[in-house]
Scaffold this motif. Sequence first.
Motif, PDB file in Angstrom:
ATOM      1  N   ARG A   1       0.829  -1.218   0.000  1.00  0.00           N
ATOM      2  CA  ARG A   1       0.000   0.000   0.000  1.00  0.00           C
ATOM      3  C   ARG A   1       0.857   1.259   0.000  1.00  0.00           C
ATOM      4  O   ARG A   1       0.578   2.205  -0.749  1.00  0.00           O
ATOM      5  N   VAL A   2       1.895   1.305   0.837  1.00  0.00           N
ATOM      6  CA  VAL A   2       2.680   2.533   0.975  1.00  0.00           C
ATOM      7  C   VAL A   2       3.812   2.629  -0.044  1.00  0.00           C
ATOM      8  O   VAL A   2       4.418   3.692  -0.194  1.00  0.00           O
TER       9      VAL A   2
ATOM     10  N   SER B   1     -13.939   1.294  -3.384  1.00  0.00           N
ATOM     11  CA  SER B   1     -14.246   2.273  -2.336  1.00  0.00           C
ATOM     12  C   SER B   1     -13.159   2.351  -1.272  1.00  0.00           C
ATOM     13  O   SER B   1     -13.186   3.249  -0.424  1.00  0.00           O
ATOM     14  N   ASP B   2     -12.203   1.436  -1.292  1.00  0.00           N
ATOM     15  CA  ASP B   2     -11.133   1.421  -0.293  1.00  0.00           C
ATOM     16  C   ASP B   2     -10.083   2.466  -0.649  1.00  0.00           C
ATOM     17  O   ASP B   2      -9.406   2.362  -1.678  1.00  0.00           O
ATOM     18  N   ASP B   3      -9.946   3.482   0.185  1.00  0.00           N
ATOM     19  CA  ASP B   3      -9.016   4.581  -0.067  1.00  0.00           C
ATOM     20  C   ASP B   3      -7.629   4.203   0.446  1.00  0.00           C
ATOM     21  O   ASP B   3      -7.426   4.054   1.652  1.00  0.00           O
ATOM     22  N   PRO B   4      -6.642   4.069  -0.433  1.00  0.00           N
ATOM     23  CA  PRO B   4      -5.297   3.692   0.023  1.00  0.00           C
ATOM     24  C   PRO B   4      -4.617   4.773   0.856  1.00  0.00           C
ATOM     25  O   PRO B   4      -3.646   4.497   1.546  1.00  0.00           O
TER      26      PRO B   4
ATOM     27  N   MET C   1      -5.007  -5.767  -2.231  1.00  0.00           N
ATOM     28  CA  MET C   1      -4.102  -4.904  -2.987  1.00  0.00           C
ATOM     29  C   MET C   1      -4.894  -3.846  -3.743  1.00  0.00           C
ATOM     30  O   MET C   1      -5.923  -4.148  -4.340  1.00  0.00           O
ATOM     31  N   HIS C   2      -4.375  -2.630  -3.706  1.00  0.00           N
ATOM     32  CA  HIS C   2      -4.986  -1.555  -4.475  1.00  0.00           C
ATOM     33  C   HIS C   2      -4.431  -1.571  -5.893  1.00  0.00           C
ATOM     34  O   HIS C   2      -3.254  -1.841  -6.106  1.00  0.00           O
ATOM     35  N   LYS C   3      -5.280  -1.270  -6.840  1.00  0.00           N
ATOM     36  CA  LYS C   3      -4.841  -1.226  -8.229  1.00  0.00           C
ATOM     37  C   LYS C   3      -3.811  -0.124  -8.436  1.00  0.00           C
ATOM     38  O   LYS C   3      -3.788   0.870  -7.710  1.00  0.00           O
ATOM     39  N   VAL C   4      -2.980  -0.315  -9.428  1.00  0.00           N
ATOM     40  CA  VAL C   4      -1.984   0.685  -9.789  1.00  0.00           C
ATOM     41  C   VAL C   4      -2.658   1.780 -10.616  1.00  0.00           C
ATOM     42  O   VAL C   4      -3.397   1.475 -11.561  1.00  0.00           O
ATOM     43  N   PRO C   5      -2.451   3.046 -10.283  1.00  0.00           N
ATOM     44  CA  PRO C   5      -3.047   4.129 -11.079  1.00  0.00           C
ATOM     45  C   PRO C   5      -2.497   4.097 -12.509  1.00  0.00           C
ATOM     46  O   PRO C   5      -1.294   3.926 -12.717  1.00  0.00           O
ATOM     47  N   VAL C   6      -3.372   4.249 -13.465  1.00  0.00           N
ATOM     48  CA  VAL C   6      -2.944   4.229 -14.865  1.00  0.00           C
ATOM     49  C   VAL C   6      -3.207   5.546 -15.586  1.00  0.00           C
ATOM     50  O   VAL C   6      -2.576   5.842 -16.606  1.00  0.00           O
ATOM     51  N   ASP C   7      -4.129   6.342 -15.070  1.00  0.00           N
ATOM     52  CA  ASP C   7      -4.390   7.659 -15.652  1.00  0.00           C
ATOM     53  C   ASP C   7      -3.136   8.514 -15.487  1.00  0.00           C
ATOM     54  O   ASP C   7      -2.572   8.615 -14.400  1.00  0.00           O
ATOM     55  N   SER C   8      -2.695   9.150 -16.547  1.00  0.00           N
ATOM     56  CA  SER C   8      -1.433   9.907 -16.531  1.00  0.00           C
ATOM     57  C   SER C   8      -1.463  11.079 -15.560  1.00  0.00           C
ATOM     58  O   SER C   8      -0.415  11.599 -15.178  1.00  0.00           O
ATOM     59  N   LEU C   9      -2.662  11.503 -15.158  1.00  0.00           N
ATOM     60  CA  LEU C   9      -2.773  12.616 -14.225  1.00  0.00           C
ATOM     61  C   LEU C   9      -3.124  12.160 -12.815  1.00  0.00           C
ATOM     62  O   LEU C   9      -3.423  12.974 -11.943  1.00  0.00           O
TER      63      LEU C   9
END
Length: 772
Positions: free
Chosen positions: A455-456, A534-537, A549-557
């Motif tokens: 997560r971190v 809905s789970d805020d990392p 596990m939280h998904k990896v951000p893919v949006d460039s912003l």
Amino acid sequence: MITSSPVVPGQNVDVPAQENKNELKQQVTESNEINTKQFEDNPGDLPEDATKGDNSMPEEKPEEKPDASKGDNSMPEEKPEEKPEEKPEEKSNEETKSDDGSNTETQNEVNNTEDGGTKADDIEGNEAGQRDSEENSTEKKPDTDETETKSDENAGEDKDRETGNDQIDEKVDQKDDKESDKSSDGQANNQSSGELLPSGAQSELSNEASTQSSSWSTQAAESKNEKETQQSSNQQRGYNWKLCNVTAGPDYIPCLDNLQAIRSLRSTKHYEHRERHCPEEPPTCLVQLPEGYKRPIEWPTSREKIWYHNVPHTQLAQYKGHQNWVKVTGEFLTFPGGGTQFQHGALHYIDFVNESVPDIAWGKQTRVILDVGCGVASFGGYLFDRDVLAMSFAPKDEHEAQIQFALERGIPAISAVMGTKRLPFPGRVFDAVHCARCRVPWHIEGGKLLLELNRVLRPGGFFVWSATPVYQKLDEDVEIWQAMNELTKAMCWELVSVNKDALNGVGVATYRKPTSNDCYEKRSKQEPPLCKASDDPNAAWNLPLQACMHKVPVDSLERGSQWPEQWPARLDKTPYWMLSSQVGVYGKPAPEDFTADYEHWKRVVSNSYLNGIGLNWSSVRNAMDMRSVYGGFAAALKELNVWVMNVVTVDSPDTLPIIYERGLFGIYHDWCESFNTYPRSYDLLHADHLFSKVKKRCNLVAVFAEVDRILRPEGKLIVRDKIEIINELENMARSMHWEVSMTYSKDKEGLLCVQKSTWRPKESETITYAIA
């Protein structure tokens, strides 16, 4: 938070007799013009409602602009509107106040600091902390000289404003060879402002006194001063400090030493007894000093040795001495630079890791790391040589006082544990996580603890694991290694390298977190599961761990989709995910807000803190910004040999990810509770509009007792806040026999710099929940 109260050193410390008044008036005006730039602390282009606090709602911005008392910054727009004709009276009253009952001996005591600091004596009767009200009502002295000086200083301010300088001039007294003049003239250079704007009638009296040669104070001023002195004296006597009678003694950490709560735990198998268990009411007593305590040894010598009596524990030295952790050497505790996993030196180990995985690129690509189970933090201590900041942590007392050793050495560390709750950090912020034989069972219960590291850890970041399962072949080690292989593959971590260091005889396994979700989607078995959308990392305060596990951000912003700039470029670069469509903490578009904050703190630090408040920076190593917002204060200290623990309060906008993006570090905290550190941890505490915020929901006396607990004797506290808060804190500080290095106020905003003493009360208070 981002207040602006520029410091201009007073040049009238040797106010002459009345025949020199005309000459003095011209000198002061010219002096102000010259020194204004040197001690400039102006708000620059900060947005209009930066004085309001943390509320970032855009619709609030224009309406609250005039209310400087609400918030975090003094705005340039406020300058011309302040009533200049009232200010001479305001300052005249203050001068009278200072004169009332100030004898030569006391004045010299209050106006001197060891490090040659600047001083501005208290004016709201705050000297009552060291003299009673009866003393303060004697020995009145004429204040005409001071009044005229103040009036001319205001003229200098007005002239600066007319020339377009976005400045609010702080007037601060400076220690020099004219101390004797100060005492004979009656604090002529007392330039603090400790009260709200005076009435119009009193203002007229002040103006009249400044244009005539009157040698007497007004009755209104005398009565007003005496009334405030009596009130302050009564308030001062209300602080009845006592020593904390607790089992932990000088090492007391209220939220970690709540023995009553710990005894009532149903289980301790997940280290619940090392987690925070804060009392309902925080203590207001003061922690005792260890016998024989001395001023800490300065960095970098402190990395190798510390005074034994400051951390008088030998158990760790006896238990770990053969592993090169810590040794007792005469009156010192020494640290050979090694540890369990790098007995031949931490720097060799650090370089070995980099050689094994060049992409780590210490100090460039990898800047901020988390060191789990850090021991005495030698790893983090030597990473400074590679431009790396390590947030080191370990449980309290798991090995006696290891975190206390680290902090005394000048190395960042906190007491924390991989237990049942999330670590107090946002998601996706650490460039790397390190565990050198940290004995954490990463593989059990679905890998819940390793998933917390996931997560971190920043996408693309490394997990460096040098523990016995990596390189030993005992049955237990082999079993753990196999379990870790299965778990890390299921988490889509790539095993980048497994190498054994021939010199140290230890192995290092390095894993890398994925930068996309491709692997997650291709897994045949969804274990560990992905977290719900809905789970805020970033949610981390008092939250239970989740085995997901939280998904990896893919949006460039989106934050986490890109790696930050290499250090040091990332320090002043606006994070790519701060968008102009977002409203910043102070009401401007987020990128402009960020830049304005940084420019502001660079001015404050370079033009005020480095020179204007009498702080000896060579004695500062461990610093804390108790309310840091964007981390501008820490960023402005980049060239100094200090580290700053940035604290983002839990009721403030969550700007901690921005701080990490800059290559700095910090932690979430609620100042209504104690901080996870040992007593006497920090050389400097900086609080920008913190106390006025916490007072709304916390016991301010308890918060100040916590300040006393974590600040080292002879350490400094710098407070920027509303003037009523400044006065209240100054009273508390004086009641603890702290030295007031400087006070200043303007336009309902104030600045206070105080130095902690070694004074401890005689009486004690038993804290029943902290008694074994």
